[in-house]
Design an enzyme around this catalytic site. Structure first.
Site, PDB file in Angstrom:
ATOM      1  N   ASP A  12      -8.606  -2.200   3.124  1.00 56.96           N
ATOM      2  CA  ASP A  12      -7.350  -2.189   3.895  1.00 56.96           C
ATOM      3  C   ASP A  12      -6.324  -3.190   3.377  1.00 56.96           C
ATOM      4  O   ASP A  12      -5.522  -3.731   4.141  1.00 56.96           O
ATOM      5  CB  ASP A  12      -7.610  -2.477   5.390  1.00 56.96           C
ATOM      6  CG  ASP A  12      -8.620  -1.528   5.983  1.00 56.96           C
ATOM      7  OD1 ASP A  12      -8.529  -0.333   5.688  1.00 56.96           O
ATOM      8  OD2 ASP A  12      -9.506  -1.992   6.719  1.00 56.96           O
ATOM      9  N   HIS A  40      -6.462   5.316   3.467  1.00 59.06           N
ATOM     10  CA  HIS A  40      -5.230   4.719   2.960  1.00 59.06           C
ATOM     11  C   HIS A  40      -4.106   5.167   3.863  1.00 59.06           C
ATOM     12  O   HIS A  40      -4.085   6.319   4.270  1.00 59.06           O
ATOM     13  CB  HIS A  40      -4.854   5.343   1.615  1.00 59.06           C
ATOM     14  CG  HIS A  40      -5.635   4.857   0.475  1.00 59.06           C
ATOM     15  ND1 HIS A  40      -6.054   3.578   0.345  1.00 59.06           N
ATOM     16  CD2 HIS A  40      -6.032   5.518  -0.632  1.00 59.06           C
ATOM     17  CE1 HIS A  40      -6.680   3.465  -0.808  1.00 59.06           C
ATOM     18  NE2 HIS A  40      -6.696   4.625  -1.409  1.00 59.06           N
TER      19      HIS A  40
HETATM   20  P1  GDP Z   1      -5.676   0.557   2.024  1.00 63.11           P
HETATM   21  O1  GDP Z   1      -6.900   1.248   2.515  1.00 63.11           O
HETATM   22  O2  GDP Z   1      -5.991  -0.572   1.117  1.00 63.11           O
HETATM   23  O3  GDP Z   1      -4.692   1.501   1.452  1.00 63.11           O
HETATM   24  O4  GDP Z   1      -4.987  -0.138   3.275  1.00 63.11           O
HETATM   25  P2  GDP Z   1      -4.440   0.526   4.613  1.00 63.11           P
HETATM   26  O5  GDP Z   1      -3.451   1.530   4.291  1.00 63.11           O
HETATM   27  O6  GDP Z   1      -5.525   0.934   5.517  1.00 63.11           O
HETATM   28  O7  GDP Z   1      -3.813  -0.771   5.329  1.00 63.11           O
HETATM   29  C1  GDP Z   1      -2.696  -1.335   4.918  1.00 63.11           C
HETATM   30  C2  GDP Z   1      -1.657  -1.254   6.027  1.00 63.11           C
HETATM   31  O8  GDP Z   1      -0.608  -2.105   5.680  1.00 63.11           O
HETATM   32  C3  GDP Z   1      -1.039   0.102   6.198  1.00 63.11           C
HETATM   33  O9  GDP Z   1      -0.711   0.284   7.547  1.00 63.11           O
HETATM   34  C4  GDP Z   1       0.226   0.039   5.329  1.00 63.11           C
HETATM   35  O10 GDP Z   1       1.244   0.918   5.747  1.00 63.11           O
HETATM   36  C5  GDP Z   1       0.611  -1.369   5.532  1.00 63.11           C
HETATM   37  N1  GDP Z   1       1.320  -2.041   4.445  1.00 63.11           N
HETATM   38  C6  GDP Z   1       1.107  -1.949   3.098  1.00 63.11           C
HETATM   39  N2  GDP Z   1       1.911  -2.814   2.451  1.00 63.11           N
HETATM   40  C7  GDP Z   1       2.627  -3.473   3.404  1.00 63.11           C
HETATM   41  C8  GDP Z   1       3.607  -4.524   3.371  1.00 63.11           C
HETATM   42  O11 GDP Z   1       3.966  -5.048   2.340  1.00 63.11           O
HETATM   43  N3  GDP Z   1       4.084  -4.934   4.579  1.00 63.11           N
HETATM   44  C9  GDP Z   1       3.686  -4.409   5.773  1.00 63.11           C
HETATM   45  N4  GDP Z   1       4.221  -4.880   6.900  1.00 63.11           N
HETATM   46  N5  GDP Z   1       2.761  -3.437   5.832  1.00 63.11           N
HETATM   47  C10 GDP Z   1       2.245  -2.978   4.670  1.00 63.11           C
END
Ligand code: GDP
Length: 423
Positions: A12, A40
């Site tokens: 995440d 994701h």
């Molecule tokens: P992944 O499994 O590694 O892709 O991670 P996730 O998508 O589950 O969790 C990352 C969360 O952070 C998601 O809700 C994204 O939309 C959000 N996100 C990613 N980059 C950023 C950022 O730079 N700022 C903010 N506020 N949210 C982000």
């Protein structure tokens, strides 16, 4: 060029966004490990999507997306994800390996029943069937996609397989048995559904490497959930490291030239296991509420994620086991509310301070040592150049970079695709 995007922590970290962003320059995006057990989140002009199994390249028209040999292929999950993406009007090109293993109904049931049986000793599984799936795979009783097209062989195999499974269902779990012919009929339908997409993806990828195509290997979860290097047994049942990408996809290991490890500006984790930098009470609740794009709640299960400070001990380890050539830090904007920001820079275990990531038993007994940095206290989501960030925000990034020992080449300051600051 072959590039891998992987998680430096507990998953995440925001890999979805970074993969979606980097996919623009890729010809092929590959899922090489894991299954539909994590998600994701991708936010783009088509909407907000939680992808579990589909490679993140599906939103780019000219990209070939590959589900490679190392994945746990849950065809039910794949179907619903494909429908969700298609109903947003997105057309994509997906190839499925003829040697990828199929995740079956009994895997999900056994995962669920086993967590019930373990009760307070449970692993905090997402109950997607991943652990029973990999047990079957490494016991060599699982089913690879090509086997779905050999009807007589499949029937025989299922008959033998369910004799054993039904004994567990009946006597260990006290649950209804499974009729193997029903499973057979379902698998035959699944086989027809995926047939147009099935091919020798490893050959496709080797040829693409020879032709100099841009290949993006998309990791799921993160270093600390790796079966061999993570917080065992609170790990996933497959490798999450870039090194495994060569195996899971079927390409020469020396071709992976660029490894981007993604880390969040703070920590989050789901499931059980030691989490030294963890926050509790109001401090945790505040960060959880403000984290990610909609708070820190699981993309797959919706359950609240555990949160904590950035952890330089865990992340240095995570980055090193990935063999990261660069690091991307996401969610820096989330920390803008804090007057001072804590960073965990050491573990105290039995009166001594450690900078090394210890084994699980010792992690459980470790206390975090925090270093406090000054916050920047202003909205940074409108910033478009790294140099334009507040001085304190740059100091935060640079402090962490020094601690983890690998260049932070990108900083993400918002969930949207364009919110990225290059250094
Ligand atoms: P992944 O499994 O590694 O892709 O991670 P996730 O998508 O589950 O969790 C990352 C969360 O952070 C998601 O809700 C994204 O939309 C959000 N996100 C990613 N980059 C950023 C950022 O730079 N700022 C903010 N506020 N949210 C982000």
């Amino acid at each position: 060029m072959v590039r891998a995007i992987v998680g430096a922590n507990w998953g995440d970290e925001g890999k979805g966004k970074i993969t979606d962003m980097c996919a623009e320059k890729a010809d092929i995006v590959v899922r090489f490990q894991g299954g539909a057990n994590a998600g994701h989140t991708i936010i783009n002009e088509h909407g907000r999507f939680a992808l579990h199994l589909l490679p993140s390249g599906v939103f780019h028209k000219n990209i070939t997306n590959v589900i490679a040999n190392g994945v746990a292929l849950d065809i039910n999950a794949l179907k619903s994800e494909m429908e969700a993406v298609k109903s947003a009007g997105v057309e994509f090109n997906l190839k499925i390996s003829d040697r990828v293993q199929v995740l079956m109904e009994h895997h999900v049931l056994l995962d669920t029943y086993e967590e019930e049986r373990l009760a307070d000793k449970k692993f905090g599984s997402t109950k997607s069937g991943i652990a029973p799936f990999f047990s079957d795979k490494y016991s060599k009783v699982g089913i690879q996609v090509w086997e779905l097209y050999n009807e007589e062989m499949l029937k025989e195999k299922l008959k033998g397989m369910y004799e054993k499974i039904n004994i567990s269902l009946k006597y260990l779990y006290n649950k209804p048995e499974i009729d193997y012919m029903q499973v057979y009929e379902k698998l035959r339908k699944d086989a027809e559904f995926i047939r147009p997409m099935v091919t020798d993806t490893a050959k496709l990828l080797r040829n693409a490497v020879k032709e100099g195509k841009n290949i993006l290997l998309e990791g799921q979860l993160g270093s600390l959930k790796d079966i061999d290097h993570g917080i065992y047994p609170y790990v996933t049942s497959s490798p999450t490291l870039a090194g495994y990408a060569a195996v899971g996809a079927g390409i020469p290991p020396y071709e992976i030239k660029n490894i981007i490890a993604v880390t969040k500006a703070y920590s989050s984790a789901v499931g059980e296991g030691p989490f030294v930098c963890e926050y509790f009470g109001d401090e945790a609740e505040e960060l959880r509420k403000r984290g990610g794009d909609k708070g820190e709640y699981g993309a797959k299960t919706g359950r609240p994620r555990r949160v904590g400070s950035f952890d330089t001990v865990a992340t240095r380890y995570g980055v090193e086991v990935q063999g990261a050539t660069e690091v991307c830090m996401t969610c820096l904007d989330v920390l803008s509310y804090l007057d001072t920001i804590k960073v965990c820079t050491g573990y105290e275990y039995e009166g001594k301070v450690y900078k090394d990531f210890l084994t699980t038993d010792k992690l459980y007994k470790s206390k975090p040592i925090f270093t406090e940095l000054e916050g920047w206290k202003e909205d940074i989501t409108k910033v478009t150049k790294y140099d334009d960030l507040p001085q304190k925000a740059k100091e935060y990034v640079e402090f962490i970079e020094k601690e983890i020992g690998v260049k932070i080449s990108m900083v993400s300051n918002g969930p949207e695709r364009e919110k990225i600051l290059y250094r």
